[in-house]
Write an enzyme that holds these catalytic residues in place. Structure first.
Site, PDB file in Angstrom:
ATOM      1  N   LYS A 124       0.817  -1.208   0.000  1.00  0.00           N
ATOM      2  CA  LYS A 124       0.000   0.000   0.000  1.00  0.00           C
ATOM      3  C   LYS A 124       0.858   1.268   0.000  1.00  0.00           C
ATOM      4  CE  LYS A 124      -4.016  -2.208   0.611  1.00  0.00           C
ATOM      5  NZ  LYS A 124      -3.627  -3.621   0.642  1.00  0.00           N
TER       6      LYS A 124
HETATM    7  C1  LIG Z   1      -4.251  -4.733   0.202  1.00  0.00           C
HETATM    8  C2  LIG Z   1      -3.440  -5.957   0.146  1.00  0.00           C
HETATM    9  C3  LIG Z   1      -3.702  -6.944  -0.813  1.00  0.00           C
HETATM   10  C4  LIG Z   1      -4.858  -6.849  -1.791  1.00  0.00           C
HETATM   11  O1  LIG Z   1      -4.703  -5.800  -2.705  1.00  0.00           O
HETATM   12  P1  LIG Z   1      -5.945  -5.293  -3.551  1.00  0.00           P
HETATM   13  O2  LIG Z   1      -5.456  -4.097  -4.282  1.00  0.00           O
HETATM   14  O3  LIG Z   1      -7.011  -4.965  -2.551  1.00  0.00           O
HETATM   15  O4  LIG Z   1      -6.323  -6.396  -4.436  1.00  0.00           O
HETATM   16  C5  LIG Z   1      -2.876  -8.040  -0.856  1.00  0.00           C
HETATM   17  N1  LIG Z   1      -1.858  -8.192   0.029  1.00  0.00           N
HETATM   18  C6  LIG Z   1      -1.588  -7.272   0.965  1.00  0.00           C
HETATM   19  C7  LIG Z   1      -0.476  -7.517   1.908  1.00  0.00           C
HETATM   20  C8  LIG Z   1      -2.360  -6.115   1.048  1.00  0.00           C
HETATM   21  O5  LIG Z   1      -2.075  -5.201   1.970  1.00  0.00           O
END
Ligand SMILES: *Cc1c(COP(=O)(O)O)cnc(C)c1O
Length: 497
Positions: free
Chosen positions: A115
């Site tokens: 993120k």
């Molecule tokens: C948010 C997240 C995901 C999923 O990502 P999306 O964009 O919601 O598909 C997968 N792995 C981790 C560690 C995340 O923080």
């Protein structure tokens, strides 16, 4: 300024790029999307190959952001990804596991999850957008998080001028370390509150706040307005396109692929934001072949891609990969928009069926296109642990549960399809964010409590704890608020007193 963003539910509802980023969501509930997807010039990959990650950011983002000068974007890229904020100089390094398997590590940022890739840039895009829109009110970012977004958003917006940020996380859906990362957050403009229930409860609650007109009026009087940093904001999706282009350039540079040769990507998926960015990178001209969508036991997307029916009426599981514990994948709406040939009426119809019945079935032309672009698979907790253990014992490579889901689904995909196209597996979190699960997977039964578990994982594996997590030991708890869904509005009003 050109109104070159539109709502996926109404193509006549138009906004400029700064408006789209400031709003986050269209007033009709649709997702704001570029009116035209830019195509990269044929020479783009060759050009970007020689660039730093920061330069690649400017190169890609520039074609989407009318009204932003390249010099502005250069400054944001430097602030977001420079200054030692990332522990790898490559920012998003590609690690080779074997001749056809590569891992794109997206967790070298300040909160150790992918993120950060978007949320380090978004605050700069947002504050610049507000200025361009001549907005006088202060923005308050509301976030519903399944764990990683909350911390990454708090860290991205921490002490950013003219912004406030309030994060809601589900009481039953984040790891101890994720919770500690959030409740110890520093900064004068931040707030953190837990919500009874799971991620969908928190997300539904936040969505209700966004459409609450009396709340908006009250806040306007106090000089505030609400915006979103969730993955539906275009300012979140856009920076994610960059690392797919970047990974391809790195593979080309290393001689792992020949010019024009395609790669597959395998992405652990929740809200569909990360894999959507891969689709856009492909649509822009990056040589990507299959998009492999990996889900945990909450396999609503696996079924959707394989059958064409989206049905959220199913048991919700708390799994070892909590950031993917999601039954409504919001960003899928943008995918439907593209695959339907940008048919806003059809998207509106599907979304209203989803709201009313919790399900919809797409038409046969969309089903065909879905299967042409995507493959999908899922992975339960047993398989997740087994994959963590095997990656460690066979390759000496330590992965977190989300990444393990992707490796498992890739393995099954390869067995079934025989497709040996070089594949980039997206690694979305540091294994140190999920010490308990990783230690269990490695067969360690007795776990240290609290943050000492970080040292324990280091002792067992010899892999050092990422610095931002090691630093948690010195932080004090600042937030202990807990509410149920109905009381979230009160929390906002208190926070913005
Ligand atoms: C948010 C997240 C995901 C999923 O990502 P999306 O964009 O919601 O598909 C997968 N792995 C981790 C560690 C995340 O923080």
């Amino acid at each position: 300024m050109t109104m070159n963003y539109l709502s996926t539910r109404n193509k006549d509802l138009r906004m400029s790029a700064p408006q789209a980023i400031a709003k986050g969501l269209a007033p009709d509930g649709g997702l704001l999307t570029p009116a035209v997807l830019p195509r990269l010039p044929a020479s783009a990959v060759e050009t970007m190959k020689e660039m730093s990650y920061q330069q690649r950011v400017v190169y890609i983002m520039n074609s989407f952001l009318e009204g932003f000068a390249a010099s502005e974007l250069t400054a944001y890229a430097a602030e977001a990804y420079g200054g030692g904020k990332f522990s790898s100089e490559d920012i998003a390094p590609v690690v080779k596991l074997d001749d056809s398997t590569y891992c794109l590590e997206l967790w070298h940022g300040p909160t150790c999850a992918f993120k950060d890739m978007a949320l380090q840039v978004l605050p700069h895009l947002l504050t610049a957008s507000l200025e361009k829109n001549d907005e006088k009110k202060t923005v308050c970012i509301l976030v519903a998080t399944s764990g990683d977004t909350g911390k990454a958003a708090l860290e991205g917006f921490r002490n950013v001028d003219k912004t406030r940020i309030l994060v809601f996380y589900p009481k039953d859906g984040v790891s101890e370390i994720q919770e500690l990362q959030m409740v110890t957050q520093e900064g004068g403009n931040v707030g953190v509150c837990s919500v009874e229930g799971n991620f969908d409860d928190a997300q539904t609650g936040v969505k209700a706040l966004f459409s609450d007109e009396t709340l908006a009026a009250e806040l306007a009087e106090r000089g505030y307005f609400l915006s979103s940093a969730n993955s539906i904001n275009w300012g979140r999706v856009l920076p994610q396109i960059v690392y797919y282009a970047s990974a391809y350039c790195d593979l080309l540079k290393a001689g792992a692929v020949a010019k024009g040769q395609t790669v597959n990507v395998c992405v652990p998926t929740g809200n569909f934001g990360n894999i959507l960015a891969a689709y856009y990178a492909k649509a822009m001209g990056i040589p990507i072949s299959r998009l492999i969508c990996a889900s945990n036991q909450n396999n609503v997307l696996t079924d959707f891609i394989n059958t064409g029916t989206y049905d959220r009426n199913r048991t919700f599981y708390n799994t070892l990969s909590p950031s993917m514990d999601i039954l409504i994948s919001s960003n899928l709406e943008r995918m439907l928009f593209e695959l339907s040939g940008r048919d806003d009426k059809l998207v509106r119809e599907y979304m209203s069926q989803l709201a009313q019945y919790g399900s919809y079935r797409v038409d046969s032309s969309i089903r065909t296109k879905l299967r042409k672009e995507f493959s999908a698979g899922c992975c339960d907790d047993q398989q997740t642990k087994a994959m963590i253990a095997r990656m460690w014992s066979e390759r000496n490579y330590l992965i977190d549960p989300h990444t393990a889901v992707a490796f498992h689904v890739l393995e099954e995909y390869r067995e079934e399809s025989g497709d040996d196209t070089p594949t980039v597996v997206v690694s979305t979190a540091s294994p140190f964010k999920f010490c308990d699960s990783v230690l269990n997977a490695l067969g360690v039964r007795e776990h240290k409590v609290g943050l000492e578990i970080l040292d324990q994982l280091t002792e067992v594996t010899g892999v050092p704890t990422p610095a931002p997590l090691a630093r948690l030991k010195k932080r004090r708890r600042r937030f202990d608020g807990a509410v149920d869904k109905a009381a979230m509005k009160g929390s906002v009003l208190d926070f913005l007193k």
